[in-house]
Write a protein that holds these residues in place. Structure first.
Motif, PDB file in Angstrom:
ATOM      1  N   TYR A  12       0.837  -1.206   0.000  1.00  0.00           N
ATOM      2  CA  TYR A  12       0.000   0.000   0.000  1.00  0.00           C
ATOM      3  C   TYR A  12       0.869   1.252   0.000  1.00  0.00           C
ATOM      4  O   TYR A  12       0.634   2.203  -0.745  1.00  0.00           O
ATOM      5  N   TRP A  13       1.912   1.238   0.835  1.00  0.00           N
ATOM      6  CA  TRP A  13       2.768   2.419   0.942  1.00  0.00           C
ATOM      7  C   TRP A  13       3.653   2.573  -0.284  1.00  0.00           C
ATOM      8  O   TRP A  13       3.935   3.703  -0.715  1.00  0.00           O
ATOM      9  N   ALA A  14       4.088   1.463  -0.863  1.00  0.00           N
ATOM     10  CA  ALA A  14       4.860   1.557  -2.108  1.00  0.00           C
ATOM     11  C   ALA A  14       4.005   2.156  -3.225  1.00  0.00           C
ATOM     12  O   ALA A  14       4.452   3.037  -3.972  1.00  0.00           O
ATOM     13  N   LEU A  15       2.760   1.669  -3.335  1.00  0.00           N
ATOM     14  CA  LEU A  15       1.850   2.173  -4.362  1.00  0.00           C
ATOM     15  C   LEU A  15       1.598   3.668  -4.183  1.00  0.00           C
ATOM     16  O   LEU A  15       1.675   4.449  -5.138  1.00  0.00           O
ATOM     17  N   VAL A  72       4.886  10.837  -8.795  1.00  0.00           N
ATOM     18  CA  VAL A  72       4.483  11.324 -10.119  1.00  0.00           C
ATOM     19  C   VAL A  72       3.589  12.551 -10.004  1.00  0.00           C
ATOM     20  O   VAL A  72       3.682  13.487 -10.808  1.00  0.00           O
ATOM     21  N   GLU A  73       2.725  12.554  -8.984  1.00  0.00           N
ATOM     22  CA  GLU A  73       1.767  13.655  -8.836  1.00  0.00           C
ATOM     23  C   GLU A  73       2.356  14.858  -8.113  1.00  0.00           C
ATOM     24  O   GLU A  73       1.722  15.911  -8.042  1.00  0.00           O
ATOM     25  N   GLY A  74       3.546  14.721  -7.529  1.00  0.00           N
ATOM     26  CA  GLY A  74       4.168  15.826  -6.832  1.00  0.00           C
ATOM     27  C   GLY A  74       3.584  16.103  -5.456  1.00  0.00           C
ATOM     28  O   GLY A  74       3.676  17.227  -4.950  1.00  0.00           O
ATOM     29  N   ASP A  75       2.985  15.084  -4.823  1.00  0.00           N
ATOM     30  CA  ASP A  75       2.407  15.232  -3.491  1.00  0.00           C
ATOM     31  C   ASP A  75       3.527  15.046  -2.464  1.00  0.00           C
ATOM     32  O   ASP A  75       3.847  13.929  -2.051  1.00  0.00           O
ATOM     33  N   ALA A  76       4.132  16.155  -2.021  1.00  0.00           N
ATOM     34  CA  ALA A  76       5.314  16.100  -1.166  1.00  0.00           C
ATOM     35  C   ALA A  76       5.030  15.474   0.191  1.00  0.00           C
ATOM     36  O   ALA A  76       5.844  14.709   0.720  1.00  0.00           O
ATOM     37  N   ALA A  77       3.867  15.783   0.777  1.00  0.00           N
ATOM     38  CA  ALA A  77       3.547  15.261   2.109  1.00  0.00           C
ATOM     39  C   ALA A  77       3.407  13.741   2.086  1.00  0.00           C
ATOM     40  O   ALA A  77       3.985  13.035   2.922  1.00  0.00           O
ATOM     41  N   THR A  78       2.647  13.228   1.133  1.00  0.00           N
ATOM     42  CA  THR A  78       2.461  11.775   1.017  1.00  0.00           C
ATOM     43  C   THR A  78       3.761  11.097   0.649  1.00  0.00           C
ATOM     44  O   THR A  78       4.075  10.009   1.153  1.00  0.00           O
ATOM     45  N   PHE A  79       4.538  11.729  -0.209  1.00  0.00           N
ATOM     46  CA  PHE A  79       5.825  11.187  -0.626  1.00  0.00           C
ATOM     47  C   PHE A  79       6.756  10.987   0.574  1.00  0.00           C
ATOM     48  O   PHE A  79       7.343   9.911   0.759  1.00  0.00           O
ATOM     49  N   GLY A  80       6.869  11.999   1.406  1.00  0.00           N
ATOM     50  CA  GLY A  80       7.735  11.898   2.580  1.00  0.00           C
ATOM     51  C   GLY A  80       7.249  10.857   3.570  1.00  0.00           C
ATOM     52  O   GLY A  80       8.052  10.101   4.141  1.00  0.00           O
ATOM     53  N   ARG A  81       5.927  10.792   3.760  1.00  0.00           N
ATOM     54  CA  ARG A  81       5.375   9.827   4.708  1.00  0.00           C
ATOM     55  C   ARG A  81       5.591   8.395   4.223  1.00  0.00           C
ATOM     56  O   ARG A  81       5.954   7.507   5.013  1.00  0.00           O
ATOM     57  N   THR A  82       5.389   8.154   2.943  1.00  0.00           N
ATOM     58  CA  THR A  82       5.562   6.796   2.425  1.00  0.00           C
ATOM     59  C   THR A  82       7.027   6.351   2.496  1.00  0.00           C
ATOM     60  O   THR A  82       7.311   5.190   2.817  1.00  0.00           O
ATOM     61  N   LEU A  83       7.935   7.272   2.227  1.00  0.00           N
ATOM     62  CA  LEU A  83       9.347   6.921   2.341  1.00  0.00           C
ATOM     63  C   LEU A  83       9.694   6.515   3.774  1.00  0.00           C
ATOM     64  O   LEU A  83      10.404   5.532   4.010  1.00  0.00           O
TER      65      LEU A  83
END
Length: 245
Positions: free
Chosen positions: A194-197, A204-215
């Motif tokens: 789920y987090w990888a997806l 790709v969408e440039g969502d910085a908050a979600t990107f940082g949280r998933t990493l």
């Protein structure tokens, strides 16, 4: 250890190569299905390409497990665990080439999706590369954790295949979460897929908050997986030595 593992992987690349080709075939076959399902907030390829990458990277998890299980098959396991190097060193030697292999697998699939179906690699840029790296490390750690504790090829296949299929389905990688039963959406955040997806989509969408949280979540799962793997490869004292204490 890393050089030895890389040589073994290079001599027998069939499994990962097959999964990469199968991923491209599935991406092509399911294309009309995703077009009919709708966008769910973005182009259908933004769901299909990352979901397929997650699925087939997970299916290749047994490649990582096999790299440890083979040591038992070749009767080199006890010597490996009794050596002067620590368990983390052994795992690092195994993990480096495996991580690179999984990253190449994903890169090939995303390049195919970009060239044929318009997946926006340029929009993902360095963020997509970071998620690929984090997910590759995560899958490697999970595979090594399984390989460190199973004792036969049958156990490895069962654990890796059932686990990969369950995570793929429950994470929304194969079928988007909005059209799955409600309870699946509640379970999905407990799966690494789920987090990888979400990380691929956020990149790709440039969502910085979600990107940082998933990493952060993927790094945490990776650390936990490597700790479980390290516990499985740690040398154990013989009964005679324990009695002498």
């Amino acid at each position: 250890m890393a050089r030895h593992t890389a040589i073994l992987l290079a001599r027998d690349p069939g499994t990962v190569l097959a999964y990469t080709v199968m991923a491209m075939v599935l991406l092509t076959v399911l294309r009309p299905v995703y077009e009919r399902l709708g966008t769910f907030g973005g182009p259908p390829i933004d769901q299909e390409a990352p979901g397929t990458a997650v699925m087939f990277t997970l299916l290749a998890l047994d490649v990582a497990g096999q790299s440890l299980l083979s040591e038992r098959t070749w009767h080199t396991w006890d010597r490996l665990r009794a050596g002067s190097v620590g368990p983390l060193t052994v795992l690092a030697g195994k993990a480096i080439p495996l991580t690179a292999l999984f990253a190449l697998q994903q890169a090939a699939l995303f390049a195919f999706a970009d060239a044929v179906y318009g997946f926006d690699l340029a929009a993902g840029s360095w963020r997509l590369a970071l998620v690929v790296a984090a997910w590759s490390v995560c899958v490697t750690g999970l595979g090594l954790a399984v390989g460190a504790w199973v004792r036969s090829q049958g156990q490895l296949s069962a654990a890796a295949d059932i686990g990969a299929l369950a995570v793929t389905c429950l994470s929304g990688s194969l079928v988007p979460l909005p059209i799955l039963p409600h309870w699946v959406a509640q379970v999905a955040p407990w799966t690494p897929g789920y987090w990888a997806l979400r990380g691929f989509q956020a990149a790709v969408e440039g969502d910085a908050a979600t990107f940082g949280r998933t990493l952060a979540v993927l790094i945490g799962i990776s650390a936990l997986a490597f700790m479980v793997a390290a516990a499985g490869v740690r040398p154990r004292r013989s009964p005679a030595r324990e009695r002498s204490r």
